[in-house]
Design a protein around this motif. Structure first.
Motif, PDB file in Angstrom:
ATOM      1  N   TRP A 137       3.407  10.924  -1.707  1.00 19.96           N
ATOM      2  CA  TRP A 137       4.272  11.832  -0.948  1.00 19.96           C
ATOM      3  C   TRP A 137       5.527  12.194  -1.732  1.00 19.96           C
ATOM      4  O   TRP A 137       5.857  13.357  -1.915  1.00 19.96           O
ATOM      5  N   ARG A 193      -2.086   7.553   6.082  1.00 20.21           N
ATOM      6  CA  ARG A 193      -0.968   8.379   5.623  1.00 20.21           C
ATOM      7  C   ARG A 193      -1.217   8.807   4.172  1.00 20.21           C
ATOM      8  O   ARG A 193      -1.967   8.165   3.427  1.00 20.21           O
ATOM      9  N   ARG A 194      -0.550   9.889   3.765  1.00 23.35           N
ATOM     10  CA  ARG A 194      -0.723  10.368   2.392  1.00 23.35           C
ATOM     11  C   ARG A 194      -0.055   9.415   1.412  1.00 23.35           C
ATOM     12  O   ARG A 194       1.127   9.085   1.546  1.00 23.35           O
ATOM     13  N   ALA A 195      -0.811   8.989   0.403  1.00 20.67           N
ATOM     14  CA  ALA A 195      -0.354   7.940  -0.508  1.00 20.67           C
ATOM     15  C   ALA A 195       0.621   8.451  -1.558  1.00 20.67           C
ATOM     16  O   ALA A 195       1.445   7.686  -2.067  1.00 20.67           O
ATOM     17  N   SER A 217       4.398   6.465  -0.600  1.00 18.64           N
ATOM     18  CA  SER A 217       3.572   7.084   0.432  1.00 18.64           C
ATOM     19  C   SER A 217       4.435   7.753   1.494  1.00 18.64           C
ATOM     20  O   SER A 217       5.666   7.636   1.501  1.00 18.64           O
ATOM     21  N   GLU A 218       3.759   8.411   2.410  1.00 21.02           N
ATOM     22  CA  GLU A 218       4.422   9.096   3.518  1.00 21.02           C
ATOM     23  C   GLU A 218       5.140   8.113   4.444  1.00 21.02           C
ATOM     24  O   GLU A 218       6.016   8.507   5.218  1.00 21.02           O
ATOM     25  N   ASN A 219       4.817   6.845   4.344  1.00 17.84           N
ATOM     26  CA  ASN A 219       5.466   5.833   5.178  1.00 17.84           C
ATOM     27  C   ASN A 219       6.867   5.465   4.704  1.00 17.84           C
ATOM     28  O   ASN A 219       7.615   4.825   5.439  1.00 17.84           O
ATOM     29  N   ARG A 259      -5.119   8.545   0.399  1.00 18.38           N
ATOM     30  CA  ARG A 259      -4.577   8.072   1.674  1.00 18.38           C
ATOM     31  C   ARG A 259      -4.361   6.565   1.642  1.00 18.38           C
ATOM     32  O   ARG A 259      -5.059   5.829   0.947  1.00 18.38           O
ATOM     33  N   THR A 260      -3.372   6.121   2.384  1.00 17.24           N
ATOM     34  CA  THR A 260      -3.154   4.691   2.556  1.00 17.24           C
ATOM     35  C   THR A 260      -4.155   4.167   3.590  1.00 17.24           C
ATOM     36  O   THR A 260      -4.804   4.957   4.293  1.00 17.24           O
ATOM     37  N   ASP A 270       0.809  -1.220   0.000  1.00 14.72           N
ATOM     38  CA  ASP A 270       0.000   0.000   0.000  1.00 14.72           C
ATOM     39  C   ASP A 270       0.845   1.275   0.000  1.00 14.72           C
ATOM     40  O   ASP A 270       0.298   2.375  -0.098  1.00 14.72           O
ATOM     41  N   ASP A 271       2.186   1.119   0.113  1.00 10.71           N
ATOM     42  CA  ASP A 271       3.052   2.288   0.249  1.00 10.71           C
ATOM     43  C   ASP A 271       3.764   2.692  -1.031  1.00 10.71           C
ATOM     44  O   ASP A 271       4.626   3.576  -1.021  1.00 10.71           O
TER      45      ASP A 271
END
Length: 394
Positions: free
Chosen positions: A126, A122-124, A184-186, A117-118, A100-101
């Motif tokens: 980024w 979190r924002r998907a 993503s943000e992750n 978003r994820t 998902d990231d």
């Protein structure tokens, strides 16, 4: 996720041999076997393998079990402390990001929007690794548009230098436009750019220009300002006093001079684009730059030589290392890195074959590192020339 990304590189005229050598290195580096936990593969090929890129991708996908791949094809690639220029070679790295990231994108597969978003909120969209086809028109505008689709507004990557129509890899081998991966943000990424240049004076305000022509800086003829920054010795004839058709000694001194251009605010952070000085008008005191000045309102004159290239790359690596140590807990948090450098920086600029890659490893340590020698480098929202873009996953 745990440990460094498994990575490999090899050169051989038979792509099957190179791919098998790479997989053997991957298997040795990964306790769980080749691709057992990986979800995304990074792949860079020299264009000696361009016609076989589809077969290579299918072979690696089958042998590793990794479905998603991103990368590019060029005249040269990099891996570790080695560079492969105009010879058959490949380099790959396998990452185990959560599905998902990240999302591979191309003209046929759009990236998530900035509001996406994820599942964990979190924002998907980024950051993004972006590869571009050099035959694509309006690349600077496309890069800015891509940056606007990201919540973090950070892009890094490069333009393919392939001599073959097939130029990029985004789950398939393709050409045209932009492709790559949105993270993503992750996914923590730290990045820096090096432009191989050293300023020879202060930044100057553009007071008169037209297209690629730089007429006046700080109210003075641009050529006179440049010669002042160069510290032209007293006694040389004025630049505009030379006989028609005969370059003065001062004009001859201008060889190897580059122009950094950008906004005043960008200059405060050392963030500007380097372009070559391609001509002078001695009578008018004007300069010609290798691109339209567009929205630039300041310039700084620079020199590019071995000392400047080494010093600026060390500066970029030092700043990157300090960021990693202060914000991410230290260099042992590095999982892998990508390096996109200009094809024009190869050869003697850094002192000889592979000298640039040796310098990066000396500054950052022994880390998984692959990359591309590009026909243009992408950082933030801009297209650079003669630059090196280093991105580290943490």
């Amino acid at each position: 996720m745990s440990g460094q990304f498994p990575w490999a590189h090899a050169t051989h005229p038979d792509w099957r041999m190179s791919a098998s050598l790479c997989l053997a290195q991957i298997e040795q580096a990964s306790r769980s076997g080749a691709g057992a936990a990986a979800t995304l593969g990074f792949l860079y090929l020299t264009d000696h393998h361009a016609a076989e890129a589809g077969e290579i991708l299918a072979f690696l996908r089958e042998r590793t079990g990794v479905t998603h791949w991103t990368g590019a094809i060029g005249v040269g690639i990099a891996a570790g402390m080695a560079e492969y220029i105009d010879e058959p070679a490949m380099a790959l790295m396998l990452a185990d990001f959560a599905p998902d990231d990240f999302q591979v994108f191309s003209g046929a597969a759009r990236p998530p929007g900035p509001q996406a978003r994820t599942p964990d909120g979190r924002r998907a969209a980024w950051t993004a690794l972006v590869h571009a086809d050099s035959a694509t028109p309006d690349l600077p505008d496309l890069i800015q548009d891509m940056c606007g689709k990201l919540a973090g507004a950070t892009v890094f990557g490069g333009v393919s230098s392939s001599r073959h129509p097939q130029a990029m890899i985004a789950d398939t081998v393709l050409s045209g436009g932009l492709s790559g991966v949105v993270f993503s943000e992750n996914v923590a990424v730290a990045s820096r750019v090096s432009q191989s240049c050293r300023p020879i004076g202060p930044a100057h305000r553009i007071t008169e220009s037209s297209g690629r022509r730089l007429n006046r800086l700080d109210g003075e003829p641009a050529l006179d300002v440049l010669l002042h920054d160069m510290g032209m010795p007293e006694g040389l004839p004025p630049a505009r006093a030379a006989a028609p058709g005969q370059p003065s000694a001062a004009i001859q001194m201008l060889q190897g001079t580059f122009v950094g251009m950008g906004s005043g605010q960008a200059f405060a952070h050392g963030d500007y684009q380097i372009r070559p000085l391609i001509g002078v008008d001695p009578r008018a005191g004007a300069l010609a730059i290798g691109t339209d000045l567009e929205e630039a309102d300041h310039v700084v004159f620079c020199r590019r030589d071995r000392g400047a290239a080494q010093a600026d790359l060390i500066r970029a690596c030092t700043a990157l290392r300090e960021t990693i140590e202060s914000a991410h807990g230290g260099m042992d948090r590095v999982r892998g890195a990508l390096y996109i450098s200009c094809l024009g920086r190869t050869g003697t600029l850094f002192g000889g074959p592979s000298a640039e890659m040796h310098l990066v490893q000396q500054q950052l340590g022994d880390l998984p590192l692959i990359g591309l020698y590009a026909n243009g480098e992408i950082f933030k929202d801009r297209l650079y020339w003669y630059a090196g873009v280093l991105a580290v996953f943490l």
